[in-house]
Design a protein around this motif. Structure first.
Motif, mmCIF file in Angstrom:
data_model
loop_
_atom_site.group_PDB
_atom_site.id
_atom_site.type_symbol
_atom_site.label_atom_id
_atom_site.label_comp_id
_atom_site.label_asym_id
_atom_site.label_seq_id
_atom_site.Cartn_x
_atom_site.Cartn_y
_atom_site.Cartn_z
ATOM 1 N N THR A 101 -2.323 17.139 9.884
ATOM 2 C CA THR A 101 -1.176 16.214 9.921
ATOM 3 C C THR A 101 -1.717 14.794 10.025
ATOM 4 O OG1 THR A 101 -0.963 16.197 12.332
ATOM 5 C CG2 THR A 101 0.300 17.889 11.138
ATOM 6 N N LEU A 102 -0.954 13.868 9.455
ATOM 7 C CA LEU A 102 -1.414 12.475 9.439
ATOM 8 C C LEU A 102 -0.220 11.542 9.647
ATOM 9 C CD1 LEU A 102 -3.869 10.637 9.007
ATOM 10 C CD2 LEU A 102 -3.407 10.704 6.554
ATOM 11 N N HIS A 103 -0.439 10.564 10.520
ATOM 12 C CA HIS A 103 0.621 9.624 10.900
ATOM 13 C C HIS A 103 -0.011 8.248 11.064
ATOM 14 C CE1 HIS A 103 4.260 8.289 13.082
ATOM 15 N NE2 HIS A 103 3.427 7.642 13.872
ATOM 16 N N ILE A 139 -4.080 1.826 11.751
ATOM 17 C CA ILE A 139 -4.519 2.927 12.626
ATOM 18 C C ILE A 139 -3.750 4.203 12.284
ATOM 19 C CG2 ILE A 139 -4.842 3.708 15.001
ATOM 20 C CD1 ILE A 139 -5.043 0.869 15.903
ATOM 21 N N TYR A 140 -4.529 5.272 12.010
ATOM 22 C CA TYR A 140 -3.976 6.579 11.654
ATOM 23 C C TYR A 140 -4.306 7.581 12.745
ATOM 24 C CZ TYR A 140 -3.694 4.576 6.988
ATOM 25 O OH TYR A 140 -3.403 3.783 5.916
ATOM 26 N N ARG A 141 -3.356 8.460 13.005
ATOM 27 C CA ARG A 141 -3.609 9.562 13.941
ATOM 28 C C ARG A 141 -3.631 10.844 13.126
ATOM 29 N NH1 ARG A 141 -2.537 9.396 19.959
ATOM 30 N NH2 ARG A 141 -2.923 11.540 20.568
ATOM 31 N N GLY A 177 0.864 -1.183 0.000
ATOM 32 C CA GLY A 177 0.000 0.000 0.000
ATOM 33 C C GLY A 177 0.903 1.236 0.000
ATOM 34 N N ARG A 178 0.284 2.402 0.154
ATOM 35 C CA ARG A 178 1.099 3.620 0.113
ATOM 36 C C ARG A 178 0.730 4.569 1.238
ATOM 37 N NH1 ARG A 178 2.071 5.504 -6.161
ATOM 38 N NH2 ARG A 178 3.169 3.605 -6.766
ATOM 39 N N LEU A 179 1.713 5.347 1.656
ATOM 40 C CA LEU A 179 1.428 6.525 2.472
ATOM 41 C C LEU A 179 1.747 7.712 1.586
ATOM 42 C CD1 LEU A 179 2.986 5.655 5.975
ATOM 43 C CD2 LEU A 179 0.568 5.618 5.299
ATOM 44 N N ASP A 180 0.928 8.750 1.628
ATOM 45 C CA ASP A 180 1.197 9.881 0.745
ATOM 46 C C ASP A 180 2.391 10.686 1.249
ATOM 47 O OD1 ASP A 180 0.203 12.208 2.304
ATOM 48 O OD2 ASP A 180 -1.748 11.232 2.077
ATOM 49 N N LYS A 181 2.860 11.583 0.399
ATOM 50 C CA LYS A 181 4.083 12.355 0.680
ATOM 51 C C LYS A 181 4.012 13.088 2.030
ATOM 52 C CE LYS A 181 6.805 15.906 -1.553
ATOM 53 N NZ LYS A 181 6.766 16.969 -2.544
ATOM 54 N N ASP A 182 2.808 13.551 2.389
ATOM 55 C CA ASP A 182 2.656 14.355 3.602
ATOM 56 C C ASP A 182 2.196 13.535 4.799
ATOM 57 O OD1 ASP A 182 3.343 16.679 2.173
ATOM 58 O OD2 ASP A 182 1.327 16.698 1.306
ATOM 59 N N THR A 183 2.320 12.230 4.703
ATOM 60 C CA THR A 183 1.960 11.348 5.822
ATOM 61 C C THR A 183 3.209 10.626 6.314
ATOM 62 O OG1 THR A 183 -0.254 11.006 4.918
ATOM 63 C CG2 THR A 183 0.512 9.366 6.482
ATOM 64 N N SER A 184 3.359 10.569 7.638
ATOM 65 C CA SER A 184 4.500 9.855 8.224
ATOM 66 C C SER A 184 3.997 8.548 8.830
ATOM 67 C CB SER A 184 5.156 10.717 9.309
ATOM 68 O OG SER A 184 4.197 11.004 10.315
ATOM 69 N N TYR A 204 -7.395 5.549 -2.208
ATOM 70 C CA TYR A 204 -6.443 6.649 -2.430
ATOM 71 C C TYR A 204 -6.713 7.798 -1.442
ATOM 72 C CZ TYR A 204 -4.095 10.419 -4.944
ATOM 73 O OH TYR A 204 -3.306 11.480 -5.276
ATOM 74 N N HIS A 205 -5.698 8.201 -0.682
ATOM 75 C CA HIS A 205 -5.807 9.324 0.277
ATOM 76 C C HIS A 205 -7.063 9.213 1.148
ATOM 77 C CE1 HIS A 205 -2.989 12.351 -1.995
ATOM 78 N NE2 HIS A 205 -2.412 11.190 -1.715
ATOM 79 N N GLN A 206 -7.335 7.999 1.599
ATOM 80 C CA GLN A 206 -8.645 7.743 2.212
ATOM 81 C C GLN A 206 -8.930 8.574 3.458
ATOM 82 O OE1 GLN A 206 -9.834 3.689 2.427
ATOM 83 N NE2 GLN A 206 -11.601 4.097 3.744
ATOM 84 N N VAL A 207 -7.945 8.688 4.342
ATOM 85 C CA VAL A 207 -8.225 9.416 5.596
ATOM 86 C C VAL A 207 -8.535 10.880 5.290
ATOM 87 C CG1 VAL A 207 -7.294 10.113 7.831
ATOM 88 C CG2 VAL A 207 -6.771 7.826 6.932
ATOM 89 N N ARG A 208 -7.696 11.476 4.457
ATOM 90 C CA ARG A 208 -7.926 12.904 4.117
ATOM 91 C C ARG A 208 -9.281 13.080 3.445
ATOM 92 N NH1 ARG A 208 -2.853 15.270 4.834
ATOM 93 N NH2 ARG A 208 -1.211 13.710 4.804
ATOM 94 N N ARG A 209 -9.629 12.148 2.570
ATOM 95 C CA ARG A 209 -10.894 12.285 1.829
ATOM 96 C C ARG A 209 -12.103 12.007 2.723
ATOM 97 N NH1 ARG A 209 -10.239 8.298 -2.629
ATOM 98 N NH2 ARG A 209 -12.019 9.195 -3.719
#
Ligand code: URA
Length: 232
Positions: free
Chosen positions: A202-204, A133-135, A101-108, A186-191
């Motif tokens: 911010t997303l981690h 799990i995302y914070r 899977g992927r983490l986007d550029k702005d996610t740690s 794709y970018h699920q949490v942000r969307r």
């Protein structure tokens, strides 16, 4: 059994033609005897290069603490990528080391890298429901009614045919939450937060399946056994 020149090239040591030169130069032994036929087949465990055992001949599974600013794509034009964190030799392997899977550029956070295609497939398939799990820090206060909305399995994202699978939202502070997903659009949490009128600042990712980062520093990786996900 694998062909010697192919084995060395696939493990990222050198090109196939260089491997032939290494073999001719006596740098490679099989079962303690200098190899002289680059097309001979050998068990990787019997092969030494300059007296050293082969580098992870059975495959790689790595847990990485992804920093912000790196992409998971191999495409050079998409910018600096997470593979730049790895030793050169691993970056030349075939099959290639790729992200699960992927983490986007702005996610740690926690990212798995592997050369095991079957594992990538299994861990990213929504069918297997591996929890991640995302914070997130949010721009606006969180409405507790969101917990039921995200859990409902009806949240529709723009451009998606299927609604999001039920997701667990835990509100930690007025503008801070943890979200557990079992799929990876794709970018699920942000969307998801955008769909309810909020913005992720911010997303981690702090957990993938049963794995956590522990005290692994940002930008570092550690190896995992290839059988780390036997029942997923
Ligand atoms: N959701 C996102 O928006 N970004 C990620 O990197 C992972 C999940």
């Amino acid at each position: 059994m694998r062909r010697l020149d192919q084995l060395l090239a696939n493990l990222g040591y050198c090109s196939r033609s260089e491997a032939r030169a290494w073999i001719r130069g006596g740098r490679v032994t099989v079962g303690g005897v200098a190899a002289d036929d680059f097309s001979a087949k050998a068990h990787p465990v019997d092969v030494l290069v300059d007296g050293a055992a082969l580098d992870h001949p059975d495959g790689l599974l790595l847990l990485v603490h992804k920093p912000l600013g790196l992409v998971c794509s191999h495409e050079e034009r998409e910018g600096p990528n997470v593979y730049s964190l790895l030793p050169e030799r691993w970056r030349r392997r075939h099959p290639v080391v790729t992200s699960v899977g992927r983490l986007d550029k702005d996610t740690s956070g926690l990212l798995l890298l592997t050369d095991q295609a079957e594992l990538v497939h299994r861990l990213t398939s929504p069918k297997h429901k591996v929890p991640k799990i995302y914070r997130a820090a949010l721009e606006c206060d969180l409405d507790p009614a969101l917990i039921a909305r995200f859990a409902s399995g009806t949240l529709q994202l723009e451009g998606e045919k299927q609604p999001c699978a039920p997701a667990e939202l835990r509100i930690i502070a007025p503008r801070e939450a943890e979200l557990t997903l079992t799929e990876g659009k794709y970018h699920q949490v942000r969307r998801m937060f955008a769909a309810v009128g909020n913005t992720v600042l911010t997303l981690h990712r702090r957990r993938f399946g049963h794995l956590e980062l522990g005290d692994l520093p940002v930008g570092q990786w550690r190896e995992l056994p290839l059988d780390s996900f036997p029942h997923s």
